[in-house]
Design a protein around this motif. Structure first.
Motif, short mmCIF file in Angstrom:
data_model
loop_
_atom_site.label_atom_id
_atom_site.label_comp_id
_atom_site.label_asym_id
_atom_site.label_seq_id
_atom_site.Cartn_x
_atom_site.Cartn_y
_atom_site.Cartn_z
N LEU A 219 0.80 -1.22 0.00
CA LEU A 219 0.00 0.00 0.00
C LEU A 219 0.84 1.28 0.00
N ILE A 220 1.97 1.31 0.71
CA ILE A 220 2.78 2.53 0.71
C ILE A 220 3.39 2.78 -0.67
N TYR A 226 0.62 7.01 -6.59
CA TYR A 226 -0.58 7.85 -6.73
C TYR A 226 -0.36 9.27 -6.23
N ALA A 227 0.87 9.61 -5.83
CA ALA A 227 1.14 10.91 -5.21
C ALA A 227 0.79 12.07 -6.13
N LEU A 261 -4.45 1.38 5.05
CA LEU A 261 -3.26 1.57 5.87
C LEU A 261 -3.62 1.82 7.33
N ALA A 262 -4.60 2.70 7.57
CA ALA A 262 -4.98 3.01 8.95
C ALA A 262 -5.62 1.80 9.62
N GLY A 263 -6.50 1.09 8.89
CA GLY A 263 -7.17 -0.08 9.48
C GLY A 263 -6.19 -1.17 9.85
N ALA A 264 -5.23 -1.44 8.95
CA ALA A 264 -4.23 -2.47 9.24
C ALA A 264 -3.36 -2.07 10.43
N ALA A 265 -2.99 -0.77 10.50
CA ALA A 265 -2.16 -0.30 11.61
C ALA A 265 -2.90 -0.39 12.94
N VAL A 266 -4.17 0.04 12.95
CA VAL A 266 -4.96 -0.01 14.18
C VAL A 266 -5.20 -1.45 14.61
N ALA A 267 -5.37 -2.35 13.64
CA ALA A 267 -5.61 -3.75 13.96
C ALA A 267 -4.47 -4.35 14.77
N ILE A 268 -3.25 -3.91 14.49
CA ILE A 268 -2.07 -4.46 15.19
C ILE A 268 -1.67 -3.60 16.38
N GLY A 269 -1.67 -2.28 16.21
CA GLY A 269 -1.14 -1.39 17.24
C GLY A 269 -2.18 -0.74 18.13
N GLY A 270 -3.46 -0.92 17.82
CA GLY A 270 -4.49 -0.25 18.60
C GLY A 270 -4.70 1.18 18.13
N VAL A 294 6.58 14.32 0.36
CA VAL A 294 5.90 14.29 1.65
C VAL A 294 5.61 12.87 2.11
N LEU A 295 5.17 11.99 1.20
CA LEU A 295 4.77 10.64 1.60
C LEU A 295 5.93 9.81 2.16
N PRO A 296 7.07 9.69 1.45
CA PRO A 296 8.15 8.88 2.04
C PRO A 296 8.74 9.48 3.30
N VAL A 297 8.84 10.82 3.35
CA VAL A 297 9.38 11.46 4.56
C VAL A 297 8.39 11.31 5.72
N SER A 298 7.09 11.40 5.43
CA SER A 298 6.08 11.18 6.48
C SER A 298 6.20 9.77 7.04
N ALA A 299 6.41 8.78 6.16
CA ALA A 299 6.55 7.39 6.61
C ALA A 299 7.72 7.25 7.57
#
Length: 346
Positions: A219-220, A226-227, A261-270, A294-299
């Motif tokens: 996804l990243i 898609y940037a 991305l957010a759903g997968a992250a919340v599923a593991i990290g809360g 912005v996207l790679p630096v944000s990551a």
């Protein structure tokens, strides 16, 4: 010196910003340094030299190998993956909605994922394997986003309507979640509350890293490809349509990427808050507004922020293990107030 490096091939051509490359390299070196320090620190401290030797397969003590590879390293990798996912999701939402306060936890994505996880605790805990929890969180994220998108739709979806309905639905999801917590047995409520706080305690390679890794690796890079569409959407719907961009189609794809991305992250990290808000703003300060940078630096910034938060929670209050979400909230709440003050006339 030219500001950009041109990379060409038979089927592709794109520009790489020298500034973005420098900033990314500096952040990557910083991240590696924090990893080495974090791996060696804890209730049992391991020296830097021993840590490096163990990481490269030359451990002097077999106990060091168990501590690093089985206990600490999975948690560190999860912190980086979750932080990067939340940060990229927040950057996509801020660009797509054209609102500097947008983030997964603001427009209801995190709230929906949390509700899905709490519903799992409430109805299926003990009957179904706990390893199915991520599925509940991801389903909750997608269902909540579908409801928000459906309510916001009227001959298309405007960014303002999307964020306003998202804020309202997030409040509704949170209310339902707390209602379930009040009515649940104590042990279930305690587990759910820990999840809502945001903690990566007790992670493992098999149950956490491997399930999350494919989401991040697919996804990243898809978001990076898609940037350019995010850059076009920031010009406004009329201008984007005038340039020949199918605005609603690209908005839907971007929303799916952000939710996944957010759903997968919340599923593991809360429900770890404010990473998706802070990281994109810091990235724009460092490399400018173009989303290719912005996207790679944000990551990288998101990974670094959550790794530091978890490191502090794990080492500063021994023997207590404070959830990382507590420290991201401590930093993020004042940052949010600052953004509200800064954009009060917008």
């Amino acid at each position: 010196m030219k500001k950009f490096i041109t990379v060409r091939g038979p089927f592709y051509s794109f520009l790489l910003s020298r500034k973005t490359l420098r900033v990314s390299a500096l952040l990557l070196v910083t991240l590696l340094g924090v990893i080495v320090v974090s791996v060696g620190m804890g209730s049992i401290r391991i020296g830097i030299i021993d840590t490096i030797l163990t990481l490269f397969g030359h451990a002097k003590d077999s106990m060091h190998q168990v501590i690093i590879f089985d206990l600490r390293l999975p948690r560190i990798v999860i912190a980086m993956l979750v932080g990067a996912s939340l940060a990229v999701s927040g950057a996509i939402l801020q660009g797509m909605i054209r609102n500097p306060l947008a983030s997964p936890d603001l427009i209801g994505i995190t709230g929906g994922a949390t509700l899905g996880a709490v519903l799992y605790f409430y109805f299926f805990a003990g009957a179904v394997s706990i390893h199915m929890l991520p599925i509940g969180a991801v389903i909750g994220a997608f269902l909540s986003t579908f409801i928000i998108y459906l309510l916001a739709w009227k001959k298309g979806v405007s960014p303002l309507k999307l964020v306003l309905i998202g804020i309202g639905m997030n409040a509704a999801f949170t209310s339902i979640t707390y209602m379930l917590l009040i009515s649940a047995p104590f042990l279930l409520a305690q587990k759910a509350l820990t999840f809502m706080t945001g903690s990566i305690y007790g992670t493992s390679w098999q149950n956490d890293v491997l399930p999350l890794l494919p989401w991040v690796l697919i996804l990243i890079p898809a978001a990076l490809l898609y940037a350019r569409h995010i850059n076009v959407q920031e010009l406004g719907d009329d201008v984007a349509a005038g340039l020949g961009s199918p605005v609603q189609k690209h908005r839907l794809v971007l929303l799916i990427l952000a939710v996944s991305l957010a759903g997968a992250a919340v599923a593991i990290g809360g429900a770890i808050a404010f990473i998706g808000l802070m990281a994109p703003h810091i990235a724009r300060k460092l490399v400018g507004p173009a989303f290719g940078g912005v996207l790679p630096v944000s990551a990288l910034i998101g990974a670094l922020l959550l790794l530091i938060a978890d490191f502090v929670g794990r080492t500063m209050f021994t023997p207590l293990d404070i959830p990382a979400g507590v420290f991201t909230a401590i930093i993020g709440a004042p940052f949010f107030i600052y953004l509200l003050y800064r954009h009060r006339k917008a």
